[in-house]
Motif scaffolding. Structure first.
Motif, PDB file in Angstrom:
ATOM      1  N   GLU A 206      41.251  20.456  33.611  1.00 37.74           N
ATOM      2  CA  GLU A 206      41.474  21.027  32.286  1.00 37.74           C
ATOM      3  C   GLU A 206      40.773  22.369  32.141  1.00 37.74           C
ATOM      4  O   GLU A 206      41.328  23.316  31.560  1.00 37.74           O
ATOM      5  N   ALA A 207      39.554  22.462  32.669  1.00 41.43           N
ATOM      6  CA  ALA A 207      38.824  23.726  32.591  1.00 41.43           C
ATOM      7  C   ALA A 207      39.513  24.807  33.424  1.00 41.43           C
ATOM      8  O   ALA A 207      39.628  25.965  32.984  1.00 41.43           O
ATOM      9  N   ALA A 209      42.702  24.923  34.234  1.00 42.90           N
ATOM     10  CA  ALA A 209      43.968  25.272  33.579  1.00 42.90           C
ATOM     11  C   ALA A 209      43.739  26.205  32.400  1.00 42.90           C
ATOM     12  O   ALA A 209      44.524  27.140  32.174  1.00 42.90           O
ATOM     13  N   ASP A 210      42.674  25.983  31.656  1.00 38.12           N
ATOM     14  CA  ASP A 210      42.367  26.858  30.530  1.00 38.12           C
ATOM     15  C   ASP A 210      42.142  28.292  31.012  1.00 38.12           C
ATOM     16  O   ASP A 210      42.638  29.250  30.402  1.00 38.12           O
ATOM     17  N   ARG A 211      41.442  28.445  32.117  1.00 34.93           N
ATOM     18  CA  ARG A 211      41.211  29.786  32.664  1.00 34.93           C
ATOM     19  C   ARG A 211      42.512  30.412  33.149  1.00 34.93           C
ATOM     20  O   ARG A 211      42.786  31.592  32.910  1.00 34.93           O
ATOM     21  N   GLY A 213      45.493  29.819  32.066  1.00 32.97           N
ATOM     22  CA  GLY A 213      46.295  30.178  30.912  1.00 32.97           C
ATOM     23  C   GLY A 213      45.924  31.548  30.370  1.00 32.97           C
ATOM     24  O   GLY A 213      46.792  32.337  29.958  1.00 32.97           O
ATOM     25  N   ARG A 214      44.633  31.834  30.367  1.00 33.39           N
ATOM     26  CA  ARG A 214      44.193  33.162  29.914  1.00 33.39           C
ATOM     27  C   ARG A 214      44.681  34.244  30.869  1.00 33.39           C
ATOM     28  O   ARG A 214      45.093  35.334  30.441  1.00 33.39           O
ATOM     29  N   ARG A 217      48.415  35.012  30.237  1.00 30.53           N
ATOM     30  CA  ARG A 217      48.661  35.814  29.040  1.00 30.53           C
ATOM     31  C   ARG A 217      48.119  37.229  29.194  1.00 30.53           C
ATOM     32  O   ARG A 217      48.779  38.206  28.837  1.00 30.53           O
ATOM     33  N   LEU A 256      49.295  20.413  31.703  1.00 31.22           N
ATOM     34  CA  LEU A 256      48.160  21.167  31.190  1.00 31.22           C
ATOM     35  C   LEU A 256      48.578  22.553  30.700  1.00 31.22           C
ATOM     36  O   LEU A 256      47.926  23.133  29.829  1.00 31.22           O
ATOM     37  N   ALA A 257      49.673  23.066  31.250  1.00 29.49           N
ATOM     38  CA  ALA A 257      50.134  24.397  30.852  1.00 29.49           C
ATOM     39  C   ALA A 257      50.704  24.416  29.435  1.00 29.49           C
ATOM     40  O   ALA A 257      50.850  25.495  28.844  1.00 29.49           O
ATOM     41  N   ALA A 259      49.294  23.662  26.758  1.00 29.05           N
ATOM     42  CA  ALA A 259      48.282  24.172  25.836  1.00 29.05           C
ATOM     43  C   ALA A 259      48.210  25.695  25.834  1.00 29.05           C
ATOM     44  O   ALA A 259      47.554  26.282  24.960  1.00 29.05           O
ATOM     45  N   TRP A 260      48.873  26.345  26.770  1.00 26.79           N
ATOM     46  CA  TRP A 260      48.839  27.807  26.832  1.00 26.79           C
ATOM     47  C   TRP A 260      49.702  28.461  25.758  1.00 26.79           C
ATOM     48  O   TRP A 260      49.568  29.650  25.499  1.00 26.79           O
TER      49      TRP A 260
END
Length: 328
Positions: A206-207, A209-211, A213-214, A217, A256-257, A259-260
């Motif tokens: 999850e961590a 994937a969050d990175r 996603g940034r 974008r 997980l994507a 949440a992007w």
């Protein structure tokens, strides 16, 4: 045709249009996959609720070394096994809930035999030399490890709770590759998502994937407004028109994507995917990357383009259905 559903306006439904396209153009494997996913619960002819027919059709692409060949992935022709063929086969098996058992044991032995020195997979194994392949898939003698090939395979095996010695080093490679990503491109990000969606360490996934996603974008690797394609760049090395959208990364809500993207961005993406269905009932093949000489390549061979469209069509329908879009 067996399926004759219509939209509220009387036009044939997306599934009915796609069914005609599949019966008209698809290989046996894609015909069987379509029947499994979209006809099995309707009482239509050809339905395959067990998945037996899909697995039988897939077995025709099997090779003696435990891998898959024979242009299962249409851009690689010839009888030799390739990691990309294996990734394709595992996606098919996962979709019918049969990604396990002796068949996967054999696959893991093949993966062990073609792995690089760090235990991961090359995109193209040198055994492809001498057989036709797309110009954007060059064959080299000592190919490096590739997240593009390794990530989806490792993710699917973990997702199906497969445990094999090959997975230990391959998983370590994927984590290192994902953690080191700073500047990337859409297909590599998709491979990273495929790995993270199946990785056992969920907090770490999850961590990561969050990175990612940034990164997607910030580097504008996703077209957030399909109505303004000209406002979004195509990734360097990709052919003109090779845009990627939210649904290309988040193929299902549980990815997980997902949440992007905001609900509005995801809705616009899915609206666009719905509109992409062509008059013949199939979806178009996304333009591929350029050759090593920089020449854009779209359809490099008639057979590969014809075989790829039913695959893309089935995946488009599965994505739409996963996100709750009506198909019938």
């Amino acid at each position: 045709m067996a399926e004759t559903g219509a939209s509220p306006h009387g036009a044939p439904s997306p599934v009915a249009r796609a069914e005609h396209f599949v019966w008209l153009t698809a290989r046996v494997l894609e015909q069987r996959r379509f029947a499994y996913h979209f006809l099995s619960g309707s009482g239509s002819a050809g339905g395959d609720p067990s998945g037996d027919a899909v697995e039988t059709a897939l077995a025709a692409y099997g090779t003696e070394d435990g891998g898959y060949g024979y242009a299962l992935e249409p851009d690689l022709r010839g009888p030799v096994s390739q990691p990309l063929h294996v990734g394709h086969a595992l996606r098919v098996l996962d979709s019918i809930r049969r990604c396990g058992g002796q068949r996967v044991e054999r696959v893991c032995r093949y993966l062990t035999s073609v792995s690089t020195s760090d235990g991961a997979l090359p995109a193209i194994h040198p055994s492809q030399r001498g057989y036709p392949s797309a110009p954007f898939m060059p064959v080299v003698d000592d190919p490096p490890s590739a997240l593009l090939a390794t990530g989806p395979v490792v993710g699917l095996l973990h997702r199906n709770e497969v445990w094999h010695a090959w997975l230990f080093r391959a998983t370590d490679f994927c984590w290192a590759a994902v953690d080191s990503l700073e500047k990337s491109h859409p297909y590599e990000i998709q491979a990273a998502v495929a790995f993270l969606d199946g990785a056992p360490d969920r907090p770490r996934a999850e961590a990561a994937a969050d990175r990612l996603g940034r990164i997607v974008r910030e580097q504008r690797l996703v077209t957030l407004d399909p109505e303004r394609l000209d406002a979004y760049p195509v990734a360097p090395g990709y052919a003109p028109g090779g845009h990627h959208f939210a649904h290309d990364y988040a193929k299902a809500p549980e990815s997980l994507a997902r949440a992007w993207f905001t609900d509005e961005e995801m809705a616009r993406s899915l609206d666009f995917l719905e509109r992409e269905q062509q008059e013949d009932g199939g979806w178009p093949v996304l333009p591929h990357g350029s050759t090593h000489e920089g020449t854009p390549t779209r359809q490099w061979a008639p057979g590969s383009a014809l075989e790829a469209r039913p695959i893309v069509t089935i995946e488009a329908l599965r994505t739409l259905r996963a996100h709750g879009r009506p198909l019938t």
